[in-house]
Design a protein around this motif. Structure first.
Motif: not given
Length: 104
Positions: A69, A72-73, A75-77, A79-80, A83
């Protein structure tokens, strides 16, 4: 697991000492009650070992889930952040074609 091994060796030593003390240091006096005690000790050891194994397996699975988890967080950070950087770059450098079309 190392601590469990040390405790197991210690308990085995105590049981061996108690066996020889209760038989007056003679193995010939080995009776059915001694055999029952040995089997009971093995049974208790297996029960305790099973409980400890179950608990340690459960905690290791939970730790693995937390680690996944976290990754995953992370990786999301990333990506954000990418962006957000793209949006900031678009806001700093507006498209000249869009500004010309708005004047018409």
């Amino acid at each position: 697991m190392k601590n469990l091994t040390i405790i197991g060796i210690l308990l085995l030593g105590i049981s061996g000492l108690l066996f020889y003390l209760t038989t007056n240091l003679e193995v010939e006096e080995f009776t059915l009650s001694h055999f029952m005690g040995i089997m009971g000790g093995v049974g208790i050891g297996l029960i305790i070992g099973g409980i400890v194994g179950y608990v340690s397996k459960g905690s290791s699975i939970k730790a693995e889930q937390k680690r996944k988890e976290w990754q995953r967080l992370q990786q999301e950070k990333i990506e954000i952040e990418q962006q957000a950087a793209e949006l900031a770059q678009q806001n700093v450098n507006p498209n000249p074609n869009n500004s010309e079309n708005s004047n018409l």
